[in-house]
Design a protein around this motif. Structure first.
Motif, short mmCIF file in Angstrom:
data_model
loop_
_atom_site.label_atom_id
_atom_site.label_comp_id
_atom_site.label_asym_id
_atom_site.label_seq_id
_atom_site.Cartn_x
_atom_site.Cartn_y
_atom_site.Cartn_z
N ASN A 175 0.60 -1.42 -0.32
CA ASN A 175 -0.58 -0.20 -0.37
C ASN A 175 0.92 1.17 0.12
O ASN A 175 1.17 1.76 0.94
CB ASN A 175 -0.66 -0.52 1.15
CG ASN A 175 -1.39 -1.42 1.41
OD1 ASN A 175 -2.34 -1.71 0.47
ND2 ASN A 175 -1.55 -2.45 1.87
N SER B 34 0.64 6.76 0.20
CA SER B 34 0.05 8.30 -0.35
C SER B 34 -1.28 7.79 0.20
O SER B 34 -2.52 8.80 0.33
CB SER B 34 0.11 8.17 -1.84
OG SER B 34 -0.27 6.64 -2.22
N LEU B 35 -1.45 6.29 0.84
CA LEU B 35 -2.84 5.93 0.70
C LEU B 35 -3.01 6.94 2.99
O LEU B 35 -2.69 7.15 3.59
CB LEU B 35 -3.10 4.17 1.52
CG LEU B 35 -2.55 3.90 0.34
CD1 LEU B 35 -3.11 2.65 0.44
CD2 LEU B 35 -3.58 4.19 -0.79
N SER C 191 4.37 4.23 -8.20
CA SER C 191 4.68 5.08 -7.18
C SER C 191 5.43 3.98 -6.29
O SER C 191 6.20 4.45 -5.66
CB SER C 191 3.46 4.68 -6.27
OG SER C 191 2.70 5.76 -6.88
N SER D 293 -0.65 7.01 -7.08
CA SER D 293 -1.05 7.14 -5.38
C SER D 293 -0.46 8.06 -4.58
O SER D 293 -0.99 8.54 -3.36
CB SER D 293 -1.20 5.47 -5.41
OG SER D 293 -0.39 4.78 -5.15
N GLY E 82 -4.84 7.25 -2.23
CA GLY E 82 -5.22 5.86 -2.91
C GLY E 82 -6.86 5.78 -3.67
O GLY E 82 -7.46 6.68 -3.56
N ARG E 83 -7.32 5.18 -4.66
CA ARG E 83 -8.58 4.66 -5.11
C ARG E 83 -9.93 4.67 -4.96
O ARG E 83 -10.53 4.57 -5.23
CB ARG E 83 -8.09 4.81 -7.13
CG ARG E 83 -7.63 5.58 -7.19
CD ARG E 83 -7.13 5.18 -8.70
NE ARG E 83 -5.92 6.16 -9.02
CZ ARG E 83 -4.68 5.77 -9.28
NH1 ARG E 83 -4.21 4.89 -8.90
NH2 ARG E 83 -3.74 7.22 -10.11
#
Length: 253
Positions: free
Chosen positions: A16, A19-20, A228, A246, A251-252
């Motif tokens: 992950n 950026s999450l 990323s 990201s 995150g998307r």
């Protein structure tokens, strides 16, 4: 006694990207962009390269124009989209930007890209190249492209092999409305950094091998590789374009 395994921080980051939201709460996109720019700059320096030789493409797929405009106002120029229709909807709202098509492209979707797209990264077959050439000819404007190689050899990923790429370049005279500027590839999604490095190196070596011949309207200056989670390795292996989403936009979901 039962002992629960907890992944290390580096393992969590690899799965992950940082950026999450749980790692970067409520910080503006301009902050994330500046951090990524610093990392790209430093990665180039560490690799003994000029930072100006690496273009950062902010992958803005599924993101609203407000986010893209914030990145633009913070100095970002190049944006990448995975869906042709989404790129076509966004481009008129920021025509000054350079818009890149980085996702899988079907022949019947090329019409959404020309003549507005700056660079198509994902040309993975001669039939797709032929359709791009046909529509570019209608607009009387040469379409700039990269050829996509399947460097991970995964069935789920599209792309040419080295021999097919060379043959396509040799046949480029049939497609006068297309120019080829380099290669694109995606490494496997894995924690094995040695494997990732070998795949990026394969793309660079393919570019060097293809340069042994000269072709019409071909420069092979660009290597689009690295996202990323692995752009540092990609820069070490010669990337001239890195595609990062990201770590800039979050995150998307």
């Amino acid at each position: 006694m039962f002992i629960q395994y907890l992944p290390t921080f580096s393992e969590r980051v690899r799965r992950n990207p940082p950026s999450l939201s749980y790692l970067r709460p409520m910080l503006p996109i301009s902050h994330h962009l500046a951090e990524v720019q610093k990392q790209v700059h430093q990665a180039a320096i560490d690799a003994g390269r000029q930072p100006a030789g690496v273009t950062l493409i902010a992958v803005s797929k599924t993101k609203p124009m407000a986010d893209i405009l914030e990145a633009w106002q913070a100095g970002q120029v190049d944006f990448g989209e995975n869906r042709p229709q989404e790129l076509r909807e966004k481009q008129p709202q920021l025509p000054q930007a350079r818009w890149h098509m980085i996702g899988t492209l079907q022949r019947n979707k090329v019409k959404y890209l020309l003549p507005w797209v700056h660079l198509i990264h994902s040309v993975d077959s001669e039939s797709l190249l032929a359709e791009i050439n046909r529509l570019a000819g209608q607009h009387q404007q040469i379409a700039r492209c990269l050829l996509q190689l399947n460097i991970s050899e995964e069935d789920a990923k599209s792309g040419l092999d080295e021999a097919a790429t060379r043959q396509l370049l040799r046949d480029l005279e049939k497609y006068p409305w297309v120019s080829v500027h380099g290669l694109m590839g995606m490494a496997a999604f894995t924690d094995d950094q040695a494997l990732i490095r070998s795949q990026f190196r394969r793309l660079r070596e393919a570019r060097d091998w293809l340069r042994e011949e000269s072709y019409p309207r071909v420069s092979l200056d660009e290597l689009s590789m690295g996202m990323s989670g692995d752009f540092g390795i990609a820069i070490q292996e010669g990337a001239t374009m890195v595609r990062i989403g990201s770590a800039i936009f979050g995150g998307r979901g």
